[in-house]
Design a protein around this motif. Structure first.
Motif, short mmCIF file in Angstrom:
data_model
loop_
_atom_site.label_atom_id
_atom_site.label_comp_id
_atom_site.label_asym_id
_atom_site.label_seq_id
_atom_site.Cartn_x
_atom_site.Cartn_y
_atom_site.Cartn_z
N ASP A 59 0.63 -1.26 -0.03
CA ASP A 59 0.02 0.15 -0.03
C ASP A 59 0.99 1.30 0.12
N ALA A 60 0.99 1.85 -1.14
CA ALA A 60 1.92 2.92 -1.28
C ALA A 60 1.30 4.30 -1.01
N ASP A 61 0.00 4.29 -0.46
CA ASP A 61 -0.63 5.53 -0.11
C ASP A 61 -1.00 5.28 1.65
N ALA A 62 -0.58 4.44 2.01
CA ALA A 62 -1.20 4.16 3.64
C ALA A 62 -0.53 5.24 4.41
N VAL A 63 0.71 5.56 3.98
CA VAL A 63 1.43 6.73 4.67
C VAL A 63 1.83 7.78 3.69
N ARG A 64 1.50 8.88 3.96
CA ARG A 64 1.83 10.04 2.94
C ARG A 64 3.02 10.82 3.49
N ARG A 65 3.59 11.68 2.55
CA ARG A 65 4.67 12.57 3.12
C ARG A 65 3.96 14.02 2.89
N VAL A 66 3.73 14.76 3.87
CA VAL A 66 2.73 15.89 3.71
C VAL A 66 3.70 17.19 3.87
N ARG A 67 5.11 16.90 4.19
CA ARG A 67 6.08 17.99 4.10
C ARG A 67 7.19 17.49 3.76
N ALA A 68 7.77 18.52 2.74
CA ALA A 68 9.20 17.98 2.06
C ALA A 68 10.20 18.44 3.11
N THR A 69 11.08 17.53 3.07
CA THR A 69 12.25 17.79 4.12
C THR A 69 13.57 18.02 3.50
N ALA A 70 14.27 18.71 3.94
CA ALA A 70 15.65 18.99 3.51
C ALA A 70 16.35 17.60 3.30
N ASP A 71 17.18 17.39 2.56
CA ASP A 71 18.08 16.24 2.37
C ASP A 71 18.49 16.03 3.61
N GLN A 72 18.74 14.54 4.19
CA GLN A 72 19.19 14.26 5.47
C GLN A 72 20.75 14.07 5.37
N ILE A 73 21.18 13.91 4.16
CA ILE A 73 22.63 13.66 3.78
C ILE A 73 23.56 14.67 4.68
N GLY A 74 24.39 14.37 5.34
CA GLY A 74 25.46 15.22 6.20
C GLY A 74 24.95 15.83 7.50
N LYS A 75 23.67 15.42 7.76
CA LYS A 75 22.96 15.99 8.94
C LYS A 75 23.35 14.90 10.18
N THR A 76 23.44 15.66 11.36
CA THR A 76 23.70 14.63 12.57
C THR A 76 22.38 14.00 13.02
N ALA A 77 22.65 12.99 13.74
CA ALA A 77 21.40 12.21 14.03
C ALA A 77 20.20 13.00 14.80
N ARG A 78 20.65 13.89 15.55
CA ARG A 78 19.86 14.76 16.19
C ARG A 78 18.99 15.44 15.12
N ASP A 79 19.67 16.29 14.47
CA ASP A 79 19.11 17.21 13.23
C ASP A 79 18.35 16.21 12.49
N ARG A 80 18.56 15.20 12.23
CA ARG A 80 17.59 14.37 11.28
C ARG A 80 16.50 13.91 11.98
N ALA A 81 16.46 13.64 13.14
CA ALA A 81 15.48 13.20 13.71
C ALA A 81 14.26 14.49 13.92
N SER A 137 15.84 7.56 11.77
CA SER A 137 15.11 8.80 11.92
C SER A 137 13.64 8.59 11.20
N THR A 138 14.06 8.35 9.72
CA THR A 138 12.84 8.47 8.75
C THR A 138 11.99 7.37 9.09
N VAL A 139 12.50 5.95 9.10
CA VAL A 139 11.81 4.84 9.29
C VAL A 139 11.06 4.91 10.50
N GLY A 140 11.81 5.67 11.63
CA GLY A 140 11.38 5.51 12.92
C GLY A 140 10.04 6.48 12.92
N GLU A 141 9.99 7.48 12.33
CA GLU A 141 8.93 8.41 12.14
C GLU A 141 7.78 7.61 11.62
N VAL A 142 8.06 7.12 10.48
CA VAL A 142 7.01 6.34 9.57
C VAL A 142 6.47 5.27 10.63
N ALA A 143 7.37 4.77 11.36
CA ALA A 143 6.82 3.81 12.50
C ALA A 143 5.82 4.30 13.28
#
Ligand SMILES: [Zn+2]
Ligand SMILES: [Zn+2]
Length: 234
Positions: free
Chosen positions: A157-179, A208-214
């Motif tokens: 189900d590709a629509d069960a969860v939707r991304r409603v806010r575009a986020t800046a790229d996670q690359i190069g961010k610290t774990a805390r900033d990513r979260a 952090s991404t999969v954690g938030e989807v979870a």
């Protein structure tokens, strides 16, 4: 004679060896040669909760999981994020190399079937924001989920969860900033009451991404939440 030629062409086509996706030698299984299959960076020793690669012989709960349980129940990753898997993921993600989606999704399905416990009832690919989806044209996580579905026949189900806010790229961010960056980026669009689900993504880094989807899936009622990724970065 024409019929004979046709038959001959057909059998030639059937027997023509497919080249290995990584090195071009004759492929044996999943479009890979035996050598590449053997030398892939399988994530065999890892934290039993978050799949963080470990070097110890006996897997143990990592420091992060011991300090704070993640919002998913268990994460599982086929590979460590190393060559040539890194390259295959890059090809799928940025160069529309869909055969890598089928290959990696298929490997995920076969490996996942060997892990203990029942298979999930639903696959939820980590969604892209609509702007990024339009720009890229496809979602690599959905391509992987389709690859899993072809082998394991678990619904996607590709629509069960939707991304409603575009986020800046996670690359190069610290774990805390990513979260912090990812909070509020997703919403659930359906009831997941009592369901056993697997969130699908290409790479898990800090989680952090999969954690938030979870977390969103849990709020929507999901009973058991797994995270399946192709590769786990340390
Ligand atoms: Zn090969
Ligand atoms: Zn862990």
């Amino acid at each position: 004679v024409l019929y004979y030629l046709e038959q001959k062409q057909r059998s030639a086509r059937l027997q023509w060896p497919t080249p290995c996706l990584f090195c071009g030698r004759v492929a044996r299984q999943h479009g890979l040669c035996a050598g590449c299959m053997e030398s892939l960076p399988w994530n065999r020793q890892a934290c039993p909760v978050c799949a963080l690669p470990q070097t110890t012989l006996v897997p143990h709960r990592c420091a992060a999981c011991a300090a704070r349980a993640p919002s998913f129940d268990v994460a599982w990753s086929a590979f460590r994020y190393e060559a040539p898997i890194e390259r295959a993921i890059h090809g799928l993600k940025y160069h529309a190399k869909f055969h890598f989606g089928a290959l990696l999704g298929g490997i995920m399905a076969i490996q996942a079937a060997q892990r203990p416990g029942a298979l999930p009832q639903l696959l939820i690919p980590v969604p892209l924001h609509s702007t990024r989806l339009r720009w890229r044209g496809y979602n690599q996580a959905l391509e992987l989920a389709r690859g899993v579905h072809q082998h394991a026949a678990i619904n996607v189900d590709a629509d069960a969860v939707r991304r409603v806010r575009a986020t800046a790229d996670q690359i190069g961010k610290t774990a805390r900033d990513r979260a912090k960056n990812i909070v509020g980026a997703f919403v659930a669009t359906r009831d997941l009451q009592g369901l056993h689900v697997a969130i699908i993504d290409d790479v898990m880094t800090t989680g952090s991404t999969v954690g938030e989807v979870a977390r969103i899936c849990r709020d929507a009622g999901a009973a058991l939440i797994e995270v399946w990724t192709v590769a786990r970065a340390p």
